[in-house]
Motif scaffolding. Structure first.
Motif, mmCIF file in Angstrom:
data_model
loop_
_atom_site.group_PDB
_atom_site.id
_atom_site.type_symbol
_atom_site.label_atom_id
_atom_site.label_comp_id
_atom_site.label_asym_id
_atom_site.label_seq_id
_atom_site.Cartn_x
_atom_site.Cartn_y
_atom_site.Cartn_z
ATOM 1 N N MET A 1 0.840 -1.195 0.000
ATOM 2 C CA MET A 1 0.000 0.000 0.000
ATOM 3 C C MET A 1 0.875 1.245 0.000
ATOM 4 S SD MET A 1 -3.383 -0.060 0.284
ATOM 5 C CE MET A 1 -4.110 1.505 0.165
ATOM 6 N N THR A 2 0.747 2.098 -0.936
ATOM 7 C CA THR A 2 1.508 3.330 -0.949
ATOM 8 C C THR A 2 0.843 4.349 -0.040
ATOM 9 O OG1 THR A 2 0.281 4.118 -2.866
ATOM 10 C CG2 THR A 2 2.342 2.929 -3.275
ATOM 11 N N GLU A 3 1.670 5.302 0.448
ATOM 12 C CA GLU A 3 1.132 6.339 1.342
ATOM 13 C C GLU A 3 0.395 7.358 0.493
ATOM 14 O OE1 GLU A 3 0.745 6.207 4.224
ATOM 15 O OE2 GLU A 3 0.544 8.149 5.116
ATOM 16 N N SER A 4 -0.877 7.139 0.323
ATOM 17 C CA SER A 4 -1.678 7.996 -0.546
ATOM 18 C C SER A 4 -2.959 8.364 0.156
ATOM 19 C CB SER A 4 -1.989 7.254 -1.852
ATOM 20 O OG SER A 4 -2.932 7.953 -2.612
ATOM 21 N N THR A 5 -3.513 9.475 -0.270
ATOM 22 C CA THR A 5 -4.787 9.893 0.307
ATOM 23 C C THR A 5 -5.908 8.970 -0.143
ATOM 24 O OG1 THR A 5 -4.054 12.184 0.297
ATOM 25 C CG2 THR A 5 -6.399 11.818 0.489
ATOM 26 N N THR A 6 -5.792 8.437 -1.336
ATOM 27 C CA THR A 6 -6.869 7.641 -1.891
ATOM 28 C C THR A 6 -6.511 6.173 -1.925
ATOM 29 O OG1 THR A 6 -6.036 7.945 -4.123
ATOM 30 C CG2 THR A 6 -7.642 9.547 -3.308
ATOM 31 N N MET A 7 -7.535 5.345 -2.062
ATOM 32 C CA MET A 7 -7.363 3.909 -2.225
ATOM 33 C C MET A 7 -7.603 3.567 -3.681
ATOM 34 S SD MET A 7 -6.816 1.875 0.494
ATOM 35 C CE MET A 7 -7.803 0.388 0.274
ATOM 36 N N SER A 8 -6.835 2.587 -4.166
ATOM 37 C CA SER A 8 -6.980 2.223 -5.572
ATOM 38 C C SER A 8 -7.969 1.088 -5.790
ATOM 39 C CB SER A 8 -5.613 1.805 -6.123
ATOM 40 O OG SER A 8 -5.083 0.724 -5.370
ATOM 41 N N ALA A 9 -8.423 0.454 -4.716
ATOM 42 C CA ALA A 9 -9.355 -0.659 -4.883
ATOM 43 C C ALA A 9 -10.616 -0.176 -5.591
ATOM 44 C CB ALA A 9 -9.722 -1.249 -3.516
ATOM 45 N N MET A 35 -10.385 8.842 1.640
ATOM 46 C CA MET A 35 -9.290 8.500 2.548
ATOM 47 C C MET A 35 -9.720 7.346 3.450
ATOM 48 S SD MET A 35 -7.266 10.957 5.301
ATOM 49 C CE MET A 35 -6.529 11.987 4.042
ATOM 50 N N THR A 36 -8.868 6.364 3.604
ATOM 51 C CA THR A 36 -9.169 5.243 4.482
ATOM 52 C C THR A 36 -8.996 5.657 5.945
ATOM 53 O OG1 THR A 36 -6.899 4.424 4.517
ATOM 54 C CG2 THR A 36 -8.328 3.628 2.727
ATOM 55 N N ALA A 106 -12.605 20.838 4.559
ATOM 56 C CA ALA A 106 -12.745 19.475 4.025
ATOM 57 C C ALA A 106 -11.624 19.188 3.038
ATOM 58 C CB ALA A 106 -14.101 19.315 3.353
ATOM 59 N N CYS A 107 -10.973 18.020 3.193
ATOM 60 C CA CYS A 107 -9.891 17.638 2.289
ATOM 61 C C CYS A 107 -10.098 16.245 1.694
ATOM 62 C CB CYS A 107 -8.540 17.710 2.992
ATOM 63 S SG CYS A 107 -8.337 16.540 4.360
ATOM 64 N N ALA A 108 -11.068 15.479 2.222
ATOM 65 C CA ALA A 108 -11.301 14.122 1.706
ATOM 66 C C ALA A 108 -12.630 13.608 2.226
ATOM 67 C CB ALA A 108 -10.172 13.173 2.119
ATOM 68 N N ARG A 109 -13.130 12.558 1.574
ATOM 69 C CA ARG A 109 -14.259 11.788 2.105
ATOM 70 C C ARG A 109 -13.707 10.577 2.838
ATOM 71 N NH1 ARG A 109 -19.167 11.873 -0.548
ATOM 72 N NH2 ARG A 109 -19.818 10.500 1.132
ATOM 73 N N LEU A 110 -14.313 10.208 3.953
ATOM 74 C CA LEU A 110 -13.858 9.052 4.715
ATOM 75 C C LEU A 110 -14.408 7.775 4.088
ATOM 76 C CD1 LEU A 110 -12.285 8.209 7.286
ATOM 77 C CD2 LEU A 110 -14.479 8.231 8.497
ATOM 78 N N ALA A 111 -13.543 6.784 3.897
ATOM 79 C CA ALA A 111 -13.970 5.516 3.311
ATOM 80 C C ALA A 111 -14.920 4.792 4.259
ATOM 81 C CB ALA A 111 -12.761 4.635 3.012
ATOM 82 N N ALA A 112 -15.793 3.996 3.696
ATOM 83 C CA ALA A 112 -16.740 3.215 4.495
ATOM 84 C C ALA A 112 -16.001 2.130 5.259
ATOM 85 C CB ALA A 112 -17.784 2.589 3.586
ATOM 86 N N ALA A 113 -16.502 1.821 6.456
ATOM 87 C CA ALA A 113 -15.963 0.714 7.240
ATOM 88 C C ALA A 113 -16.554 -0.592 6.720
ATOM 89 C CB ALA A 113 -16.306 0.895 8.715
ATOM 90 N N PRO A 114 -15.725 -1.560 6.340
ATOM 91 C CA PRO A 114 -16.264 -2.839 5.864
ATOM 92 C C PRO A 114 -16.942 -3.607 6.989
ATOM 93 C CG PRO A 114 -13.883 -2.953 6.083
ATOM 94 C CD PRO A 114 -14.255 -1.524 6.325
ATOM 95 N N ALA A 115 -17.706 -4.601 6.620
ATOM 96 C CA ALA A 115 -18.427 -5.392 7.620
ATOM 97 C C ALA A 115 -17.528 -6.413 8.307
ATOM 98 C CB ALA A 115 -19.604 -6.121 6.956
ATOM 99 N N ASP A 116 -16.360 -6.668 7.774
ATOM 100 C CA ASP A 116 -15.448 -7.689 8.273
ATOM 101 C C ASP A 116 -15.108 -7.478 9.751
ATOM 102 O OD1 ASP A 116 -13.393 -9.546 8.582
ATOM 103 O OD2 ASP A 116 -11.897 -8.153 7.817
ATOM 104 N N PRO A 117 -15.402 -8.453 10.639
ATOM 105 C CA PRO A 117 -15.118 -8.286 12.071
ATOM 106 C C PRO A 117 -13.635 -8.200 12.383
ATOM 107 C CG PRO A 117 -15.925 -10.502 11.612
ATOM 108 C CD PRO A 117 -16.132 -9.711 10.366
#
Length: 290
Positions: A1-9, A35-36, A106-117
């Motif tokens: 994972m590179t140190e980036s504001t965004t996720m590539s997934a 942003m994650t 505001a500088c980013a949207r927060l990524a959703a939290a996955p359901a994975d416990p």
């Protein structure tokens, strides 16, 4: 994972609906990068407090440098965290003018939290490490005489080793399939107070700052490990129950150990070695007083 504001997934989703905000307050926020949670924790600093509120990441650097009514400390205390609940507790934040000023940062949207416990278990580890890290950042910012600094650090340090480090190792033990271990919990506050009485202010300050620096280094390692593991879990698509391995989260080490399990064990060992090492170090300092 590179140190980036965004996720590539490709399937990365933004966080909760922006109902906390009025649409007119946010303007072009929908075009901001995502942003994650892990990236938020890693990139936040005491000089650049990134704070999530209502699914939006705010860069509050100008506010810290300016005149926040609650002082800059409250912003630093929440750096790298989702502070929505804390923000809602202050009625002043509900005023349109205040919310409009917040939205400008505001500088980013927060990524959703996955359901994975498993992801959520790592999130608990991350949040605790960030909270303690921020608390130590604040101690560094408060000028005190050397003896007083050492005593105050000793009280917080004792709490850190007796409670926070123990909780972190327990959480990591569950993630790494290992039983929790008993950690030494010396009465550091009293010991450091005694050491402070026998040292000049500069010597006491040097010792206090060395303890803080070591603690911050270890907490930074915990934050990195937790945040990177969470992003790994987001990329592989989740692993089901905590500790379970399925076809999506394949083993990626030569011995067949999954990335998150291996990281849990490594960070847990780091914490245990750190606590034991500082206990031994302070005993040596105590003996040197006599």
């Amino acid at each position: 994972m590179t140190e980036s504001t965004t996720m590539s997934a490709p399937d990365l989703q933004v966080g909760p609906p922006l109902g906390w905000w009025d649409e007119t307050e946010l303007g072009p926020v929908h075009g901001l990068p995502v942003m994650t949670h892990g990236c938020l924790a890693r990139r936040a600093t005491r000089r650049r407090p990134l704070v999530a509120v209502g699914g939006v990441v705010l860069d509050l650097t100008p506010v810290v440098a300016g005149s926040h009514p609650g002082g800059p400390h409250v912003l630093v205390a929440n750096a790298g965290l989702d502070a929505t609940d804390d923000v809602e507790l202050v009625s002043l934040h509900s005023q349109p003018a205040v919310r409009s000023r917040l939205a400008r940062h505001a500088c980013a949207r927060l990524a959703a939290a996955p359901a994975d416990p498993t992801w959520h278990a790592w999130q608990r580890v991350l949040d605790l490490a960030v909270l303690v890290r921020n608390a130590l950042w604040l101690q560094v910012q408060v000028p005190r005489p050397g003896g007083d600094l050492l005593v105050y650090v000793g009280q917080s340090y004792a709490h850190l080793l007796r409670d926070h480090a123990v909780q972190l190792t327990r959480d990591l033990s569950l993630l790494g399939f290992e039983e929790p271990v008993d950690l030494p919990a010396p009465r550091l506050d009293g010991l450091l107070a005694a050491i402070a009485r026998d040292r000049s202010d500069p010597e006491a300050a040097d010792l206090a700052n060395a303890l803080l620096a070591d603690a911050l280094d270890v907490l930074a390692a915990v934050v990195d490990a937790a945040s990177l593991t969470m992003e790994w879990l987001e990329q592989v698509g989740g692993v089901g129950e905590v500790g379970a391995v399925d076809g999506v989260a394949a083993a990626d080490a030569e011995d067949g150990t999954r990335s998150d399990v291996r990281r849990a064990r490594q960070v847990r060992r780091l914490l245990c070695d750190w606590v034991a090492g500082h206990a031994a170090r302070l005993v040596v300092l105590d003996r040197g007083r006599s």
